[in-house]
Structure formats: C-alpha cells, structure tokens
Design a protein around this motif. Structure first.
Motif, PDB file in Angstrom:
ATOM      1  N   TRP A 139       0.806  -1.223   0.000  1.00  0.00           N
ATOM      2  CA  TRP A 139       0.000   0.000   0.000  1.00  0.00           C
ATOM      3  C   TRP A 139       0.838   1.271   0.000  1.00  0.00           C
ATOM      4  O   TRP A 139       0.460   2.267  -0.616  1.00  0.00           O
ATOM      5  CB  TRP A 139      -0.955  -0.007   1.198  1.00  0.00           C
ATOM      6  CG  TRP A 139      -0.252   0.033   2.526  1.00  0.00           C
ATOM      7  CD1 TRP A 139       0.126  -1.024   3.291  1.00  0.00           C
ATOM      8  CD2 TRP A 139       0.168   1.212   3.242  1.00  0.00           C
ATOM      9  NE1 TRP A 139       0.770  -0.612   4.434  1.00  0.00           N
ATOM     10  CE2 TRP A 139       0.801   0.761   4.426  1.00  0.00           C
ATOM     11  CE3 TRP A 139       0.077   2.581   2.999  1.00  0.00           C
ATOM     12  CZ2 TRP A 139       1.337   1.648   5.366  1.00  0.00           C
ATOM     13  CZ3 TRP A 139       0.618   3.459   3.921  1.00  0.00           C
ATOM     14  CH2 TRP A 139       1.225   2.996   5.087  1.00  0.00           C
ATOM     15  N   TRP A 166      -0.565  -2.257  -6.398  1.00  0.00           N
ATOM     16  CA  TRP A 166      -1.657  -3.197  -6.152  1.00  0.00           C
ATOM     17  C   TRP A 166      -1.418  -4.383  -7.095  1.00  0.00           C
ATOM     18  O   TRP A 166      -2.163  -4.642  -8.026  1.00  0.00           O
ATOM     19  CB  TRP A 166      -3.016  -2.536  -6.397  1.00  0.00           C
ATOM     20  CG  TRP A 166      -3.199  -1.254  -5.636  1.00  0.00           C
ATOM     21  CD1 TRP A 166      -3.381  -0.011  -6.162  1.00  0.00           C
ATOM     22  CD2 TRP A 166      -3.223  -1.086  -4.207  1.00  0.00           C
ATOM     23  NE1 TRP A 166      -3.508   0.927  -5.163  1.00  0.00           N
ATOM     24  CE2 TRP A 166      -3.414   0.290  -3.942  1.00  0.00           C
ATOM     25  CE3 TRP A 166      -3.099  -1.968  -3.125  1.00  0.00           C
ATOM     26  CZ2 TRP A 166      -3.479   0.804  -2.652  1.00  0.00           C
ATOM     27  CZ3 TRP A 166      -3.154  -1.453  -1.843  1.00  0.00           C
ATOM     28  CH2 TRP A 166      -3.355  -0.088  -1.613  1.00  0.00           C
ATOM     29  N   ARG A 176      -7.583  -1.492 -14.384  1.00  0.00           N
ATOM     30  CA  ARG A 176      -7.454  -0.973 -13.020  1.00  0.00           C
ATOM     31  C   ARG A 176      -6.797  -2.035 -12.154  1.00  0.00           C
ATOM     32  O   ARG A 176      -7.214  -3.185 -12.144  1.00  0.00           O
ATOM     33  CB  ARG A 176      -8.828  -0.602 -12.440  1.00  0.00           C
ATOM     34  CG  ARG A 176      -8.771  -0.158 -10.980  1.00  0.00           C
ATOM     35  CD  ARG A 176     -10.132   0.209 -10.432  1.00  0.00           C
ATOM     36  NE  ARG A 176     -10.617   1.458 -10.996  1.00  0.00           N
ATOM     37  CZ  ARG A 176     -10.270   2.668 -10.553  1.00  0.00           C
ATOM     38  NH1 ARG A 176      -9.420   2.786  -9.546  1.00  0.00           N
ATOM     39  NH2 ARG A 176     -10.754   3.747 -11.114  1.00  0.00           N
ATOM     40  N   LEU A 217     -10.042  -2.761  -4.959  1.00  0.00           N
ATOM     41  CA  LEU A 217     -10.740  -2.842  -3.683  1.00  0.00           C
ATOM     42  C   LEU A 217     -10.919  -1.449  -3.086  1.00  0.00           C
ATOM     43  O   LEU A 217     -10.252  -0.488  -3.491  1.00  0.00           O
ATOM     44  CB  LEU A 217      -9.972  -3.749  -2.722  1.00  0.00           C
ATOM     45  CG  LEU A 217      -9.771  -5.199  -3.196  1.00  0.00           C
ATOM     46  CD1 LEU A 217      -8.981  -5.994  -2.163  1.00  0.00           C
ATOM     47  CD2 LEU A 217     -11.106  -5.866  -3.498  1.00  0.00           C
ATOM     48  N   ARG A 218     -11.796  -1.339  -2.116  1.00  0.00           N
ATOM     49  CA  ARG A 218     -12.105  -0.050  -1.508  1.00  0.00           C
ATOM     50  C   ARG A 218     -10.850   0.613  -0.932  1.00  0.00           C
ATOM     51  O   ARG A 218     -10.070  -0.020  -0.220  1.00  0.00           O
ATOM     52  CB  ARG A 218     -13.133  -0.232  -0.387  1.00  0.00           C
ATOM     53  CG  ARG A 218     -13.604   1.074   0.245  1.00  0.00           C
ATOM     54  CD  ARG A 218     -14.605   0.819   1.350  1.00  0.00           C
ATOM     55  NE  ARG A 218     -15.803   0.178   0.820  1.00  0.00           N
ATOM     56  CZ  ARG A 218     -16.831   0.838   0.305  1.00  0.00           C
ATOM     57  NH1 ARG A 218     -16.790   2.165   0.219  1.00  0.00           N
ATOM     58  NH2 ARG A 218     -17.893   0.181  -0.132  1.00  0.00           N
ATOM     59  N   GLY A 219     -10.661   1.891  -1.264  1.00  0.00           N
ATOM     60  CA  GLY A 219      -9.545   2.666  -0.731  1.00  0.00           C
ATOM     61  C   GLY A 219      -8.233   2.487  -1.469  1.00  0.00           C
ATOM     62  O   GLY A 219      -7.230   3.099  -1.094  1.00  0.00           O
ATOM     63  N   GLN A 220      -8.203   1.683  -2.535  1.00  0.00           N
ATOM     64  CA  GLN A 220      -6.960   1.458  -3.266  1.00  0.00           C
ATOM     65  C   GLN A 220      -6.811   2.499  -4.382  1.00  0.00           C
ATOM     66  O   GLN A 220      -7.424   2.383  -5.445  1.00  0.00           O
ATOM     67  CB  GLN A 220      -6.932   0.030  -3.845  1.00  0.00           C
ATOM     68  CG  GLN A 220      -6.856  -1.042  -2.767  1.00  0.00           C
ATOM     69  CD  GLN A 220      -6.736  -2.452  -3.338  1.00  0.00           C
ATOM     70  OE1 GLN A 220      -7.052  -2.691  -4.494  1.00  0.00           O
ATOM     71  NE2 GLN A 220      -6.290  -3.379  -2.518  1.00  0.00           N
ATOM     72  N   ARG A 227      -7.509   6.184 -13.250  1.00  0.00           N
ATOM     73  CA  ARG A 227      -8.285   7.420 -13.359  1.00  0.00           C
ATOM     74  C   ARG A 227      -7.969   8.134 -14.669  1.00  0.00           C
ATOM     75  O   ARG A 227      -8.879   8.625 -15.364  1.00  0.00           O
ATOM     76  CB  ARG A 227      -7.973   8.322 -12.168  1.00  0.00           C
ATOM     77  CG  ARG A 227      -8.636   9.687 -12.208  1.00  0.00           C
ATOM     78  CD  ARG A 227     -10.139   9.580 -12.224  1.00  0.00           C
ATOM     79  NE  ARG A 227     -10.644   8.857 -11.052  1.00  0.00           N
ATOM     80  CZ  ARG A 227     -11.910   8.520 -10.879  1.00  0.00           C
ATOM     81  NH1 ARG A 227     -12.805   8.807 -11.817  1.00  0.00           N
ATOM     82  NH2 ARG A 227     -12.279   7.869  -9.790  1.00  0.00           N
TER      83      ARG A 227
END
Length: 320
Positions: free
Chosen positions: A256, A267, A279, A283-286, A292
């Motif tokens: 992370w 990741w 992508r 997962l949430r918060g990655q 983007r």
C-alpha cells in the motif's frame, strides 16, 4: 469485463509478420551498453542520496519541486499506462496520437527502450516467479540469505544480465509498427530531452545558471533516481511481501505504501491475477491514478474498449 476484437492496427498485442531485423539494443547487452546502464543507475542514485542533506541544509525551491513532481508523474504514467497496461497487456485500445504520446511519455522515464521494456515484462508474466522469469526475487531460494540476494537481483542486478529477452519473440507487434520502432530506437534522444527539460525551464524561469543547475539536480537526477527505484520495487518488494487477496500463480502482493508513488502499480496481486485489467487497485480505498487517467482518456474518446474490472471475474479470483 468487456473488450472488442483486437486488430493488427488497433491492438498493441497482436502478432504480425514479417519483422524488421533489429531494434535498439538487440537481444544482448554489450560492454559499452552495460557501462552506460551503470552510469544511468549510479549517477541519479548518488543525487538521490545527496538530496536528503541538501534539502535539510538549504531546502528546495518551489520551482525545483514542481519540476521534479511534474516530470516524475509524466514519466511514471507513461510507464504505468503506456509501457505496462497498454503496450504490454492491451488493457485498452488507443487512437494513434495517444499511442505515440504514451510511447514518448514512457521513454521520458529513462527506463530503457520501449520494445525491450515490453518484451521483458511479457516474459516476466509468462514465467512469473518461476524459472525463466527475468527478475524474480525468489531466483536463489527461500532462505533469508537467498532472498536478500534475490531481492538485489530483482531490483537491479537482472538488468546487467548479458542475455536479454528476445524482442522478436515477445514484442513482434511493436517491432512491426514503424513509429513505435523509431521511438524505441530513439531512446537516447528521449533520455536527453527528459534530462534537459528541467534545467531549461529552471534557467529560463530564474534567468540564471544557478536556477538551471538546481533544476537539473532535482528535476532531472533526483527525479529519475526516485522513479527508477519505485518502478524496480514493483519487481522486488511486490513479489516478496504484501497482502494477496486474489488467486495468482505467483507471489505477487499488494504494497500500500508504494501506491501513490507507483501510480497504482503496487496493487500488484490483482494485476497478476487478471493481467489485462485496466485498473489494478480494485478494492475499496486502493488509489490508482493510472486507472483514473485511462478513464479520462476514454471519456475524451482517445481510449476505447477499456477492460475495466468485472464483478464476476473479481469474485472468481478472490480468495475466500
């Protein structure tokens, strides 16, 4: 995840023939190239080491900091979006202007010619953490001394191996494209451009040689060294430690604290579980700035047939 059929013109991973006889560097490293590589590794690294006391004692100007950050993320996204997700894995298709821009942006990272970079990485995925992988940290075994030796090999040592990945075998599609082949052969030119931009801007902005010199130190040398070691950490650290929420046939893990600096590449577990996914941080918060930017390019019409994460595919790969 959905994707349209690949074609030789649109897809970076289709196989075509006949092939030109050579690309920059060929399939072996000569002594001169190895010496040059050593200089490109050690000189920026020494600048990175010197940056700590210099920043502590004299500080760094906002101009130099801005140049360093801007050039860093231009090159980093050129590697992550261009060299990696697009040219290596075909995670999306790109209009030709975007394709050329990504090839040049990645070349500005000073990590080697496009064709060689892609060939090495495709071979890495074929043999990931097994015999044939050009840069696995598990190359020498699993004991602590062996892993330490393997980490050094995966981080830097493998680049000095004289026998290189066959570019005709692993990147025939890039060799076939005259524009991409030219950009790959012009690696020395793009390296020069990458190193000259910061001092040129710094010198003109301050109208002084000192401004050019400090911009070269921070925006060229320190920036290149930092980007080198962040990228190489994906080869070494992310294949030795990190969480592994998804099934993969290797030891790729999520680290992370490298996510922002690596533009989402750290990741790494999901990437090896589903290599063509556009992508990596699913997962949430990655955080994944590369994904983007791909999304923005898609909305602008520059990228299309993007292979976004699919819920059923992710669930099938998630360790229960």
């Amino acid at each position: 995840m959905t994707a349209g059929p690949d074609t030789a013109e649109e897809s970076p991973i289709s196989t075509v023939s006949p092939l030109p006889s050579a690309t920059l560097g060929g399939d072996s490293k000569r002594s001169l190239e190895q010496i040059t590589l050593l200089l490109f590794i050690t000189v920026p690294f020494l600048a990175l080491v010197a940056a700590v006391p210099l920043a502590w004692g004299w500080g760094v100007s906002w101009l130099d900091l801005g140049l360093m950050v801007a050039m860093y993320f231009i090159g980093c996204h050129g590697i992550t979006i261009g060299f990696h997700r697009y040219f290596t894995h075909g995670a999306f298709k790109a209009k030709r202007p975007l394709r050329i821009a990504l090839a040049i942006m990645g070349s500005l990272a000073v990590e080697g010619p496009l064709v060689r970079w892609v060939a090495d990485h495709r071979r890495h995925h074929k043999f990931s953490d097994a015999e044939g992988d050009p840069h696995s940290p598990w190359r020498y075994g699993e004991t602590v001394p062996a892993l330490l030796k393997g980490l050094w090999w995966a981080h830097v040592g493998w680049m000095f191996d004289q026998e290189q990945t066959s570019q005709h075998k692993y990147a025939p599609d890039l060799i076939k494209d005259p524009a991409l082949r030219a950009i790959s052969r012009q690696f020395a030119l793009w390296t020069t451009v990458s190193l000259v931009i910061p001092p040129l801007v710094g010198g003109l902005a301050t109208w002084s040689w000192q401004g050019a010199l400090t911009a070269f130190f921070w925006g060229s040398l320190v920036r290149v060294a930092l980007l080198h070691h962040v990228t190489w950490s994906i080869n070494s650290i992310c294949h030795a430690v990190g969480k592994r929420p998804f099934k993969s046939r290797d030891r790729s893990g999520n680290v992370w604290w490298l996510a922002v600096l690596s533009c989402g590449e750290s990741w790494h577990n999901l990437h090896h579980a589903d290599p063509t996914c556009a992508r990596h941080g699913v997962l949430r918060g990655q955080l994944d700035s590369s994904a983007r930017l791909i999304r923005w390019c898609e909305r602008a019409g520059w990228a299309y047939d993007v292979r976004w994460p699919n819920a059923s595919r992710l669930d099938a790969r998630l360790l229960k």
